[in-house]
Design a protein around this motif. Structure first.
Motif, short mmCIF file in Angstrom:
data_model
loop_
_atom_site.label_atom_id
_atom_site.label_comp_id
_atom_site.label_asym_id
_atom_site.label_seq_id
_atom_site.Cartn_x
_atom_site.Cartn_y
_atom_site.Cartn_z
N GLU A 84 0.83 -1.21 0.00
CA GLU A 84 0.00 0.00 0.00
C GLU A 84 0.87 1.26 0.00
OE1 GLU A 84 -4.00 -1.93 2.00
OE2 GLU A 84 -2.83 -0.54 3.22
N GLU A 85 2.02 1.19 0.68
CA GLU A 85 2.93 2.35 0.66
C GLU A 85 3.45 2.57 -0.76
OE1 GLU A 85 2.51 3.90 3.15
OE2 GLU A 85 2.83 2.82 5.03
N CYS A 86 3.66 1.47 -1.51
CA CYS A 86 4.07 1.60 -2.92
C CYS A 86 3.00 2.36 -3.69
CB CYS A 86 4.23 0.23 -3.58
SG CYS A 86 5.66 -0.69 -3.04
N LEU B 34 5.10 6.80 15.06
CA LEU B 34 5.40 7.67 13.92
C LEU B 34 4.29 7.66 12.86
CD1 LEU B 34 9.20 6.82 13.74
CD2 LEU B 34 8.17 8.94 14.58
N GLU B 35 3.83 6.48 12.47
CA GLU B 35 2.75 6.44 11.49
C GLU B 35 1.47 7.03 12.08
OE1 GLU B 35 3.19 2.20 9.72
OE2 GLU B 35 2.39 3.48 8.15
N ALA B 36 1.27 6.82 13.36
CA ALA B 36 0.07 7.39 14.00
C ALA B 36 0.15 8.92 13.95
CB ALA B 36 -0.05 6.90 15.43
N ASP C 109 -5.91 4.15 4.34
CA ASP C 109 -4.97 3.03 4.49
C ASP C 109 -4.15 3.14 5.76
OD1 ASP C 109 -5.92 2.16 2.07
OD2 ASP C 109 -4.17 2.81 0.91
N GLU C 110 -3.77 4.37 6.12
CA GLU C 110 -2.90 4.54 7.29
C GLU C 110 -3.61 4.16 8.60
OE1 GLU C 110 0.25 4.84 7.13
OE2 GLU C 110 0.30 5.27 4.99
N ILE C 111 -4.92 4.35 8.64
CA ILE C 111 -5.65 3.92 9.84
C ILE C 111 -5.44 2.42 10.02
CG2 ILE C 111 -7.95 3.65 10.89
CD1 ILE C 111 -8.78 6.21 9.34
N ASP C 112 -5.48 1.71 8.90
CA ASP C 112 -5.27 0.27 8.97
C ASP C 112 -3.82 -0.09 9.33
OD1 ASP C 112 -6.22 -2.48 8.48
OD2 ASP C 112 -4.73 -2.42 6.88
N HIS C 113 -2.87 0.68 8.84
CA HIS C 113 -1.46 0.39 9.18
C HIS C 113 -1.24 0.56 10.68
CE1 HIS C 113 -0.16 1.61 4.83
NE2 HIS C 113 -1.08 0.68 4.85
N VAL C 114 -1.81 1.63 11.23
CA VAL C 114 -1.64 1.86 12.66
C VAL C 114 -2.36 0.76 13.46
CG1 VAL C 114 -1.88 3.52 14.55
CG2 VAL C 114 -1.38 4.36 12.26
FE LIG Z 1 1.64 3.53 6.41
#
Ligand SMILES: [Fe+2]
Ligand SMILES: [Fe+2]
Length: 272
Positions: free
Chosen positions: A118-120, A167-169, A203-208
């Motif tokens: 997803e970061e890609c 950090l991502e949060a 997507d970032e909510i899911d990464h965190v």
């Molecule tokens: Fe992320």
């Protein structure tokens, strides 16, 4: 080649085109069931320098070009370059989680490879917008704070606390602020940037959340209370936990933060 060798190959790759291709392909192969052996290798390497050091001049965070006015192409390029750099760094953070912590359940590798993929997509989306305003990745000096934090958090417990869950949060808070700023512009590119920021936030909510899940896993494995979260972050990044102007309460809650944790981050009266 085994799974970890493949991940290492993508991690060390410095060409954005090849890194994104290798990572996305690896995730497809993973989903197709090609990998099943996640037992730890005898020798586990460690990245000595960030993969982007071949492309970008690395400088101290305080010397990174400050965002200019967003209503010019140059200003947008600086802004997009800064976010594209975070996304590029984040590809490596996902891959590094997969590579550095070997011998864990398959779900762990699925999760962090999915994050890297997803970061890609985030990077490619921003790179396209950056090209549209006349820039390219590598045009401006960058900081290597994310890479340094990754190297300093060498255990699973520290890594999960610091990288995704701290950090991502922080990116959830930053995304909200950036969205407000870009929304004031009325041009076509601004609309595209807003679209990209919305996808990234989703997507970032899911990464965190994944960070929260594996942080709790590591706490249990090591017999550490999850209440030690801020102490763990401080042990890796001294003096970094401070109250901030704006916290994205709603999305932090979705990502598994406890209300007491959010309250520690803001000076404002918080109801959650
Ligand atoms: Fe992320
Ligand atoms: Fe991202």
């Amino acid at each position: 080649m085994g799974f970890f060798e493949e991940v290492w190959g993508a991690l060390e790759e410095s060409s954005p085109k090849l890194k994104t291709e290798k990572t996305l392909k690896l995730f497809e192969r993973f989903k197709a069931g090609e990998f099943d052996d996640f037992s730890a290798n005898e020798i586990v390497n460690e990245q000595s320098k960030p993969s982007y050091s071949a492309l970008c001049e690395i400088t101290h965070p305080s010397s990174v070009e400050k965002r200019r006015r967003l209503d010019t192409n140059e200003g947008k390029a600086v802004f997009l370059h800064a976010i594209a750099h975070i996304e590029y760094s984040a590809i490596d953070l996902g891959l590094d989680a997969c590579y550095s912590f070997q011998g864990l359940p398959k779900e762990f590798y699925f999760d962090w490879l999915e994050v890297a993929a997803e970061e890609c997509e985030h990077f490619l989306m921003l790179e396209k917008l950056l090209n549209k305003v006349g820039g390219k990745y590598g045009d401006y000096p960058v900081h290597s704070s994310l890479f340094e934090a990754c190297r300093k958090s060498e255990t699973l417990l520290k890594r999960m606390a610091v990288v995704p869950r701290y950090l991502e949060a922080g990116g959830l808070d930053a995304n909200k602020k950036m969205t407000e700023k870009v929304a004031r512009l009325k041009d076509e590119t601004a609309k595209d940037i807003l679209g990209a920021l919305a996808i990234i936030l989703r997507d970032e909510i899911d990464h965190v959340s994944k960070g929260t899940k594996w942080f709790y896993y590591a706490c249990e494995k090591e017999g550490v209370s999850p209440d030690a979260y801020f102490d763990i972050v401080e042990s890796v990044l001294p003096n970094s936990v401070r109250q901030r102007e704006s916290v994205n309460i709603e999305d932090r809650l979705k990502a598994g933060f406890k209300c007491e944790e959010i309250k520690k981050l803001t000076t404002k009266e918080t109801k959650c």
